[in-house]
Each structure stands twice: as structure tokens, then as C-alpha cells.
Design a protein around this motif. Structure first.
Motif, PDB file in Angstrom:
ATOM      1  N   SER A 241     -64.270 -12.293 -22.532  1.00  0.00           N
ATOM      2  CA  SER A 241     -63.056 -11.899 -23.411  1.00  0.00           C
ATOM      3  C   SER A 241     -63.870 -11.965 -24.908  1.00  0.00           C
ATOM      4  O   SER A 241     -64.522 -12.970 -25.233  1.00  0.00           O
ATOM      5  CB  SER A 241     -61.981 -12.819 -23.339  1.00  0.00           C
ATOM      6  N   PHE A 242     -63.658 -10.873 -25.676  1.00  0.00           N
ATOM      7  CA  PHE A 242     -64.281 -10.943 -26.956  1.00  0.00           C
ATOM      8  C   PHE A 242     -63.003 -10.517 -28.033  1.00  0.00           C
ATOM      9  O   PHE A 242     -62.294  -9.751 -27.726  1.00  0.00           O
ATOM     10  CB  PHE A 242     -65.412  -9.711 -26.929  1.00  0.00           C
ATOM     11  N   LYS A 243     -63.505 -11.055 -29.184  1.00  0.00           N
ATOM     12  CA  LYS A 243     -62.547 -10.665 -30.130  1.00  0.00           C
ATOM     13  C   LYS A 243     -63.070  -9.381 -30.622  1.00  0.00           C
ATOM     14  O   LYS A 243     -64.277  -9.030 -30.785  1.00  0.00           O
ATOM     15  CB  LYS A 243     -62.776 -11.513 -31.313  1.00  0.00           C
ATOM     16  N   TYR A 244     -62.295  -8.445 -30.890  1.00  0.00           N
ATOM     17  CA  TYR A 244     -62.384  -7.089 -31.419  1.00  0.00           C
ATOM     18  C   TYR A 244     -63.210  -7.077 -32.597  1.00  0.00           C
ATOM     19  O   TYR A 244     -62.976  -7.983 -33.711  1.00  0.00           O
ATOM     20  CB  TYR A 244     -61.149  -6.419 -31.631  1.00  0.00           C
ATOM     21  N   SER A 245     -64.474  -6.339 -32.691  1.00  0.00           N
ATOM     22  CA  SER A 245     -65.167  -6.309 -33.904  1.00  0.00           C
ATOM     23  C   SER A 245     -65.363  -4.918 -34.352  1.00  0.00           C
ATOM     24  O   SER A 245     -66.168  -4.215 -33.570  1.00  0.00           O
ATOM     25  CB  SER A 245     -66.655  -7.138 -33.596  1.00  0.00           C
ATOM     26  N   PRO A 246     -65.043  -4.626 -35.436  1.00  0.00           N
ATOM     27  CA  PRO A 246     -65.166  -3.337 -35.968  1.00  0.00           C
ATOM     28  C   PRO A 246     -66.653  -2.928 -35.812  1.00  0.00           C
ATOM     29  O   PRO A 246     -67.438  -3.443 -36.754  1.00  0.00           O
ATOM     30  CB  PRO A 246     -64.444  -3.312 -37.257  1.00  0.00           C
TER      31      PRO A 246
ATOM     32  N   THR B 274     -63.125   4.054 -28.284  1.00  0.00           N
ATOM     33  CA  THR B 274     -63.164   3.930 -29.689  1.00  0.00           C
ATOM     34  C   THR B 274     -63.720   2.614 -30.234  1.00  0.00           C
ATOM     35  O   THR B 274     -63.782   2.677 -31.517  1.00  0.00           O
ATOM     36  CB  THR B 274     -61.838   4.165 -30.128  1.00  0.00           C
ATOM     37  N   PHE B 275     -63.593   1.785 -29.405  1.00  0.00           N
ATOM     38  CA  PHE B 275     -64.364   0.220 -30.152  1.00  0.00           C
ATOM     39  C   PHE B 275     -65.880   0.173 -29.844  1.00  0.00           C
ATOM     40  O   PHE B 275     -66.743  -0.393 -30.356  1.00  0.00           O
ATOM     41  CB  PHE B 275     -63.891  -0.698 -29.417  1.00  0.00           C
ATOM     42  N   CYS B 276     -66.360   1.267 -29.065  1.00  0.00           N
ATOM     43  CA  CYS B 276     -68.151   1.056 -28.647  1.00  0.00           C
ATOM     44  C   CYS B 276     -69.091   1.730 -29.286  1.00  0.00           C
ATOM     45  O   CYS B 276     -68.930   2.940 -29.543  1.00  0.00           O
ATOM     46  CB  CYS B 276     -67.783   1.403 -27.095  1.00  0.00           C
TER      47      CYS B 276
ATOM     48  N   VAL C  66     -61.871  -3.865 -17.999  1.00  0.00           N
ATOM     49  CA  VAL C  66     -60.710  -3.117 -18.133  1.00  0.00           C
ATOM     50  C   VAL C  66     -60.181  -3.117 -19.753  1.00  0.00           C
ATOM     51  O   VAL C  66     -59.601  -2.111 -20.157  1.00  0.00           O
ATOM     52  CB  VAL C  66     -59.433  -3.744 -17.341  1.00  0.00           C
ATOM     53  N   GLN C  67     -60.574  -4.132 -20.354  1.00  0.00           N
ATOM     54  CA  GLN C  67     -60.490  -4.219 -21.811  1.00  0.00           C
ATOM     55  C   GLN C  67     -58.995  -4.634 -22.332  1.00  0.00           C
ATOM     56  O   GLN C  67     -58.961  -5.346 -23.480  1.00  0.00           O
ATOM     57  CB  GLN C  67     -60.945  -2.973 -22.511  1.00  0.00           C
ATOM     58  N   SER C  68     -57.921  -4.042 -21.685  1.00  0.00           N
ATOM     59  CA  SER C  68     -56.802  -4.553 -22.085  1.00  0.00           C
ATOM     60  C   SER C  68     -55.738  -4.287 -20.894  1.00  0.00           C
ATOM     61  O   SER C  68     -56.135  -3.277 -20.055  1.00  0.00           O
ATOM     62  CB  SER C  68     -56.276  -3.590 -23.290  1.00  0.00           C
TER      63      SER C  68
END
Ligand code: 5AD
Ligand code: SF4
Length: 470
Positions: A350-355, A177-179, A281-283
Motif C-alpha cells: 500500500s502506497f500513499k498517493y504521490s502526485p 490517472t496516477f501513473c 486493484v488500487q482502491s
């Protein structure tokens, strides 16, 4: 070299790549597609007749970066015009795919916009832009783009060194859902085995010793084999491992759900397959993994890691993490930290979530404030760095096989890669470029290792320099 009649005058091409290895590979293939038109690559954009910006859309500020780069190119274009030269500017890649029309509207200086599925049409687009002023193509074609791309020339391959990327799969059907990838690169398609083998053989012939198979979801590979059946990535790797001259294989990027039995068997059986795997893995939190639509739990992921370790005890893992996905609590975040400790990654991004516009994540409630994301990111990075440094320190005193790639930092030094992709600086004869040798590691920095060559170990079977007839 004699020129064929009717061939264009030699022209200069500059390609600037942003983002992932897929883009680097695509940039090479664009250059290969344009070579028969007389285009020769240059590292100096100011000399170019055609500049291609190969853009990336995966995270924040991608589009802004492209516009500021276009601004810089505009000045070069104006300078070329003053010298009586027409410089063309093309925007390719995922930003072109997602925002092509907007680019043409906002940046009159851009002559060509070409989406990530249409690079084989570049010569035609170039002719069209010359004739009509501008050209645009971001359609997802029905035909398989892999059928159209030209194979790299021997000269182009040699210039690119001893390690090469080969795209075997493109696109993604997973819809995390982020990609943006499923939207910008489209549905998953795999290249036929025969086609890949031909390219790998050609690379080997030109002196390449290490091949990395790439795809956004590479282990979902299901290309058609010579028997007309879909082959798995494990089967493809086993087949390619037999190519004379190819001594190392890698693949990236994988999805945990597609780690199947044949891939595990490949890690167990293929000496050429390096014991290093990037498995994002993302989380570490099941709640967030579900919200991300990753289709696996933390336990599923750990099970895949365990099976791979059982198959190949010296395997090391790297990963990607997203921090501050909508709804991420302090406990969810701590689950990511504890996963880093539990797996003991040798490195991770590691990345900050970016909408990303158009993805479900961007619409979710409970977006995390920027300051919280930054603070968590820093904490996670510290843990990741601690594991990476410990791994590097543990390498001191060990012997590794190194594939020498190019001259190193100091005179007389070469830099090569360990099986774990660490750059290793070693005093070694320049003729060892393209060879595999054993090195005793005697010092570790955070980004590279230093070692002493064990001279008797140099693999003299094939020297790159003699193999390519240079
Ligand atoms: N925000 C932050 N990171 C992202 N990635 C992909 N999309 C996003 C996003 N919207 C990261 C993932 C992926 C890597 C290539 O980029 O971690 O694995
Ligand atoms: Fe994006 Fe990878 Fe998820 Fe596909 S599997 S949607 S490429 S993060």
C-alpha cells in the motif's frame, strides 16, 4: 579463456537498480549488452570503470534519491581520478527517461543518460561519451527494442540462480490517472513468442527452474506467435510450460481488465503455473476507481477473482493499494479496507498517493493532506498484515513443494520458495539447490516459514550442479 583480438581489455561494471523487477531485468540485460565490450560485473562500485544507476520514477522522491546517489558516485569518481582511472557514470531507467536533460544540467559528473527504450545503444553511447565527453539518448525508437537486446550468456545466467525473470511485454496504454508508466515506458509492445521461447530454453539449459514473465501490463500480452497470429498470455504460458527443466511459471504485473478466458484456462490446466497472483486493484471504491481511470469496478474485480478461484481453488492473491488519491473520502477508504477483508489477500503493498508531474491526478482538485494519507495508510497496513499473518500461520502443518534457491541463514540450511513465494528455511543438503522437494512447514514468521524436508521427495531428475556441468 582466450580473448579475441581487437576485443577491449576487461573492464568493470557496477549496476545499481532501483524500483521494480522490470528494472532488475533491464539491469541484467544492460550487463549482457556490455559483456562483449569486455565489461565484467562487480558488486563494488569503487572498483568500477562504468557505474549505471538504473532509476525508478513511479513514486515520490525518486528524482531526489537519484541525485543523492549521484552525489555518492561523484566521490568515487574523484577517488578513481586520483588513481589515474576514468570512471564513467550513466543514469538509466525511468528518471533518465523523464528528466534526462535536467540530470545533465544539474549533475556535471554524469557522463551518459540513457532512456528505458535505448539500452541496446549503450556501447555506442559509451564510445560517444568517450569521444565527446557526454552522451544522451532518451528517444522512443521506432524499431522494436526487443529485437536488439542480446540474450544472456550461459555464465551470466548461471550466476543469477534458479529463478529468472523474462520480459515479455513493456509499456502501457491504460493511462491510469496516477501513473507515469505510459509516459516513461511508452506504448505497450509485446515480444514475439519465438524470441521468448529461445530465451527460456537458454535459461533452462543453464539450470533455471522457475521463470517469471514480466511486463508492466503483462496480461495485455499480444506478441506474434509462430503462426503469425497474436498470442495471448495464457497461450504463451501453455507453450512455455512444455520447456524441459522449467518446473515453475509465474507472471507479473497484471491488470484486472485483461484477465481473459485463456489466462483462466492456464491457471486451470498448467501444473507449472504457481497458484499465486499479484492483481493490483488500487482502491475498493467505485468512485475512486473511476477517477483513477482503472476501467473496472469493484464488482468486476471480484468477478475476476472468483473465476480464477473456480479454475484453481488453492490460488492466493496479492495486490497494490493507493491511499489518499485526490477526492478519497473516509467512506472510499473504508471500501478499500473492506475489499482487503473480502478477498483475504495473502499480502499487499500500500502506497500513499504521490502526485507525479505530468499525470492527470497531479492536477486534480481535492488533494488529500499528508497527515490523512499517513493515518489511513497505517490503518490499511494493519488489516493487510493481519491477513498475511493469518495465512502464514495457516501454513503450519501443511506440506509444500519448495524450490531451493540458495544457502539459508544458518549453516546446513537452505532457503527456498513455496508456491506462494514465501521464503522457507529448511535443513537440506546443498546439492538440493535447484531442486524441488516437499517440506513440512512447522513454524511461521511474518516474512518466512520454517520447515522439515521430506527426504524421499527430492526431485533427483536434474540437479542444477550436474546440469550446468559445474
Ligand atoms: N502514487 C502512489 N503509488 C503509485 N503507484 C503507481 N503510481 C503511484 C503514485 N503516483 C503504485 C501502484 C502500482 C505500484 C507499482 O505503484 O499501486 O500498482
Ligand atoms: Fe500504470 Fe499499471 Fe495503470 Fe498502466 S495499468 S497506467 S502501468 S498502473
Amino acid at each position: 579463456m582466450a580473448r579475441m583480438t581487437g576485443m577491449n581489455e576487461s573492464r568493470k561494471l557496477h549496476v545499481k537498480s532501483f524500483g521494480c523487477q522490470m528494472n532488475v531485468y533491464d539491469s541484467h540485460r544492460m550487463a549482457d549488452t556490455l559483456a562483449p565490450q569486455g565489461f565484467i560485473e562487480t558488486t563494488r562500485p569503487e572498483d568500477a570503470d562504468l557505474i549505471i544507476l538504473n532509476t525508478c520514477h513511479i513514486r515520490e522522491k525518486a528524482a531526489e534519491k537519484v541525485y543523492s546517489e549521484i552525489g555518492r558516485m561523484r566521490l568515487l569518481k574523484q577517488a578513481a581520478a586520483r588513481d589515474g582511472r576514468r570512471m564513467m557514470i550513466a543514469v538509466a531507467g525511468c528518471v533518465a527517461q523523464a528528466e534526462g536533460e535536467e540530470i545533465l544540467r544539474r549533475a556535471p559528473v554524469v557522463d551518459i543518460v540513457v532512456g528505458s527504450q535505448n539500452y541496446h545503444r549503450l556501447p555506442e553511447l559509451l564510445a560517444r561519451a568517450k569521444r565527446d565527453g557526454r552522451a544522451f539518448d532518451t528517444e522512443f525508437p521506432i524499431e522494436n527494442k526487443f529485437d536488439h537486446l542480446s540474450s544472456p550468456s550461459r555464465e551470466a545466467t548461471r550466476a543469477r540462480g534458479v529463478s529468472a525473470f523474462v520480459t515479455v511485454q513493456e509499456g502501457c496504454d491504460k493511462f491510469c490517472t496516477f501513473c507515469v508508466v505510459p509516459y516513461t515506458r511508452g506504448a505497450e509492445i509485446s515480444r514475439a513468442v519465438g524470441n521468448i521461447v529461445t530465451e527460456v530454453e537458454r535459461l533452462a539449459d543453464a539450470g533455471v527452474r522457475e521463470v517469471t514473465l514480466i511486463g508492466q501490463n503483462v496480461n495485455a500480452y499480444h506478441g506474434e506467435g509462430p503462426d503469425g497470429q497474436p498470442w495471448t498470455l495464457g497461450r504463451l504460458l501453455a507453450h512455455i510450460a512444455r520447456t524441459p527443466g522449467i518446473v515453475r511459471l509465474r507472471y507479473t504485473t497484471s491488470h484486472p481488465c485483461d484477465v481473459d478466458d485463456s489466462l483462466i484456462a492456464a491457471h486451470r490446466d498448467l501444473e507449472a503455473l504457481m497458484p499465486q497472483l499479484h492483481l493490483p486493484v488500487q482502491s475498493g471504491s467505485d468512485r475512486i476507481l473511476a477517477a483513477m481511470n482503472r476501467r473496472h469496478t469493484r464488482a468486476d474485480y471480484l468477478r475476476a477473482i472468483e473465476r480464477l478461484r473456480t479454475a484453481r481453488s488453492d490460488i492466493a492473491f496479492t495486490s497494490d493499494f493507493i491511499i489518499g488519491f485526490p477526492g478519497e473520502t473516509e467512506d472510499d477508504f473504508r471500501a478499500s479496507v473492506s475489499l482487503v477483508d473480502e478477498v483475504g489477500y495473502t499480502g499487499a503493498f500500500s502506497f500513499k498517493y504521490s502526485p507525479r508531474p505530468g499525470t492527470p491526478g497531479a492536477e486534480m482538485a481535492d488533494q488529500i493532506p499528508e497527515a490523512v494519507k499517513s493515518e489511513r495508510l497505517q490503518r490499511l497496513q494493519e488489516v493487510i498484515d493481519r491477513h498475511r499473518d493469518a495465512f502464514n500461520r495457516n501454513c503450519v502443518g501443511r506440506r509444500f513443494t519448495i524450490l531451493f534457491e540458495k544457502p539459508g541463514r544458518l549453516p546446513g540450511q537452505l532457503v527456498g520458495r513455496s508456491p506462494y513465494l514465501q521464503p522457507v528455511q529448511t535443513m537440506a543438503p546443498v546439492a538440493s539447490i535447484g531442486q524441488i522437494a516437499e517440506v513440512l512447514v512447522n513454524e511461521a514468521g511474518s516474512n518466512s516459514l520454517f520447515g522439515a524436508l521430506i527426504p524421499a521427495s527430492i526431485d533427483r531428475k536434474e540437479s542444477l550442479l550436474t546440469a550446468t556441468g559445474a
